[in-house]
Design an enzyme around this catalytic site. Structure first.
Site, PDB file in Angstrom:
ATOM      1  N   LYS A 152       1.030   5.010   8.688  1.00 24.23           N
ATOM      2  CA  LYS A 152       1.472   5.165   7.294  1.00 24.23           C
ATOM      3  C   LYS A 152       0.286   5.384   6.336  1.00 24.23           C
ATOM      4  O   LYS A 152       0.277   6.334   5.544  1.00 24.23           O
ATOM      5  CB  LYS A 152       2.244   3.922   6.843  1.00 24.23           C
ATOM      6  CG  LYS A 152       2.526   3.884   5.339  1.00 24.23           C
ATOM      7  CD  LYS A 152       3.228   2.599   4.903  1.00 24.23           C
ATOM      8  CE  LYS A 152       2.348   1.364   4.942  1.00 24.23           C
ATOM      9  NZ  LYS A 152       1.723   1.023   3.621  1.00 24.23           N
ATOM     10  N   THR A 156       0.867  -1.181   0.000  1.00 20.82           N
ATOM     11  CA  THR A 156       0.000   0.000   0.000  1.00 20.82           C
ATOM     12  C   THR A 156       0.900   1.226   0.000  1.00 20.82           C
ATOM     13  O   THR A 156       1.580   1.508   0.987  1.00 20.82           O
ATOM     14  CB  THR A 156      -0.921  -0.004   1.231  1.00 20.82           C
ATOM     15  OG1 THR A 156      -1.734  -1.179   1.185  1.00 20.82           O
ATOM     16  CG2 THR A 156      -1.814   1.223   1.244  1.00 20.82           C
ATOM     17  N   LYS A 182      -7.384   1.144  -3.005  1.00 17.42           N
ATOM     18  CA  LYS A 182      -6.882   0.692  -1.691  1.00 17.42           C
ATOM     19  C   LYS A 182      -6.818   1.861  -0.720  1.00 17.42           C
ATOM     20  O   LYS A 182      -7.150   1.721   0.465  1.00 17.42           O
ATOM     21  CB  LYS A 182      -5.500   0.048  -1.852  1.00 17.42           C
ATOM     22  CG  LYS A 182      -4.884  -0.495  -0.548  1.00 17.42           C
ATOM     23  CD  LYS A 182      -5.543  -1.798  -0.103  1.00 17.42           C
ATOM     24  CE  LYS A 182      -5.222  -2.183   1.343  1.00 17.42           C
ATOM     25  NZ  LYS A 182      -3.846  -2.583   1.581  1.00 17.42           N
TER      26      LYS A 182
END
Lengths: 287, 287
Positions: B225, B81, B157
């Site tokens: 993150k 990701t 995503k």
């Protein structure tokens, strides 16, 4: 709920500030009263379904209020989403008159109410539950018994509304951001609804956004109120609620933009207006 | 994923900065390389599963990186990701060397990876999908084909992670507030999981909170993150994301409090510490 009860042969005396509601109830076989006090004359049970605690206060203790007319041994079922602290105080005030209180906030909306498919998050003494057992069995599909103290049901409902409100706001933020990124929003719905990003509210409200249909299944102002309750209680208890606060601001923006009476999925229109994006999907606008 | 592929007779050359991972792969029947460049010698396909874009950059373009060793006509599948914009740029850089890129972020964690049950949100040219078809069929239960441009999969995503992160933070805020209100948290889980306040993350993560078990099924730092990616992209595109920002701050608080390597449900421990409440439920602590 009144219509559902009438359809199941309960004798229902209704009062509503809107006279149309009274006429519809009479047409359905119920009776309409001119005041809350008149509605409960000779009755041992009162069910209150109003928008907020101010209205509940007025129904019970305002001019021609019901509390004066209710007798010792009677019981009130309060179905509104109101501050838990209001319910606790109300239980004491009614208790002083020998009137029991069932704290019974609802979930489900008018369609499910008409079909007897509501969910009720209730608390109260076992004997108060017993008084309303036939009513609950007629209007609700699921009744959670969440404690013996009035206020506990409303606290569960408050936690549910915290999550529901944050999830509607998050769905709006995510769908508008997806549009800003140039994604096919119909496809985003399909993928996310089956992924770890899904929520009950995402699956229920995003179709309204994709269709651009803001008919109020549940009005935006309800979450202005309900997240307001959440934040007031957090303030009172000195408990920080950063996500609830951010979501509440988004619902207030929606109200400020004129969407208060529209469906709560209108929060997405705040993002659409600010950022000039379009979440509505041509491929799903006919659903 | 490497073990899953080895178990299905794929010849796998693996590289990991942790030599233990290499030894485990050899024990399972694969081969371990000393550098990324060595791992791809003579190979036409590279699968990258690393934590972030800095690591992906290093694997490909760092010392002994794989990009130099890959030949014209080969293909890279990037499963991390990472920012969609990083993927778009990467596709151009690899494309200049005749190397195709499949943008294929994963969802599911190590257990589902081992069972071939991952979800992949992928985009890329049809011919690049074809190159990895047997691999995807072996490691994934669900493969979403989300467009022909690398970056589109990562954008889907990113939207999923926006919602997932906000929902974990909201679940934490709600469960801690429920505890502050004196509710039975196990009962709150049971009621909300079946109500309009439910989310996939609520149902999945709240049991960790109730058990007080913060074994990292997915570490808190991952959402530091991932919501960071969401906010950076929002900043770049001049798009306001108030809920994502509030949630990111909660994950940063969790990291500051020392929970970065623990399960992401640890956000609830931030509220527990601040407000002196306990979400863990004795009735469910043995589950």
């Amino acid at each position: 709920m009144a219509h559902r009860l009438v359809s199941r042969a309960f004798p229902v005396f209704g009062f509503d500030v809107n006279p149309d509601a009274g006429r519809r109830l009479v047409a359905a076989g119920g009776r309409a009263a001119a005041t809350p006090a008149q509605a409960v004359e000779g009755a041992m049970r009162l069910i209150i379904v109003v928008a907020n605690s101010v209205q509940a206060e007025q129904v019970l203790f305002g001019t021609d209020g019901a509390a004066e007319a209710l007798t010792n041994g009677s019981a009130v079922m309060l179905c509104s989403t109101v501050p838990p602290d209001f319910v606790r105080t109300l239980a004491e005030r009614l208790g002083a008159k020998g009137i029991a209180l069932l704290d019974a906030p609802l979930s489900g909306g008018t369609v499910r109410a008409g079909n007897g498919e509501l969910t009720v998050m209730a608390s109260g003494a076992p004997e108060t539950f017993a008084i309303f057992e036939d009513v609950l069995g007629t209007v609700a599909q699921t009744v959670y018994r969440l404690g013996e103290q009035p206020g506990q049901g409303s606290t569960f409902k408050m936690i549910n509304q915290l999550l529901a409100g944050v999830h509607i706001a998050a769905a709006s933020e995510a769908m508008a951001f997806a549009a800003r990124n140039g994604l096919d929003t119909g496809k985003v719905f399909e993928v996310i609804a089956n992924s770890a990003g899904a929520s009950w509210m995402f699956c229920n409200r995003v179709p309204h956004m994709l269709a651009g249909d803001y008919t109020p299944h549940s009005a935006l102002e309800i979450f202005v109120k309900d997240l307001g309750i959440v934040l007031d209680e957090g303030h009172r208890l000195r408990f920080p609620l950063p996500l609830s606060a951010a979501a509440h601001q988004l619902f207030l923006m929606g109200s400020a933009a004129g969407f208060g009476g529209d469906d709560d999925a209108s929060v997405v229109r705040v993002f659409e207006q600010i950022a000039g994006v379009k979440v509505q999907s041509d491929s799903t606008s006919d659903t």
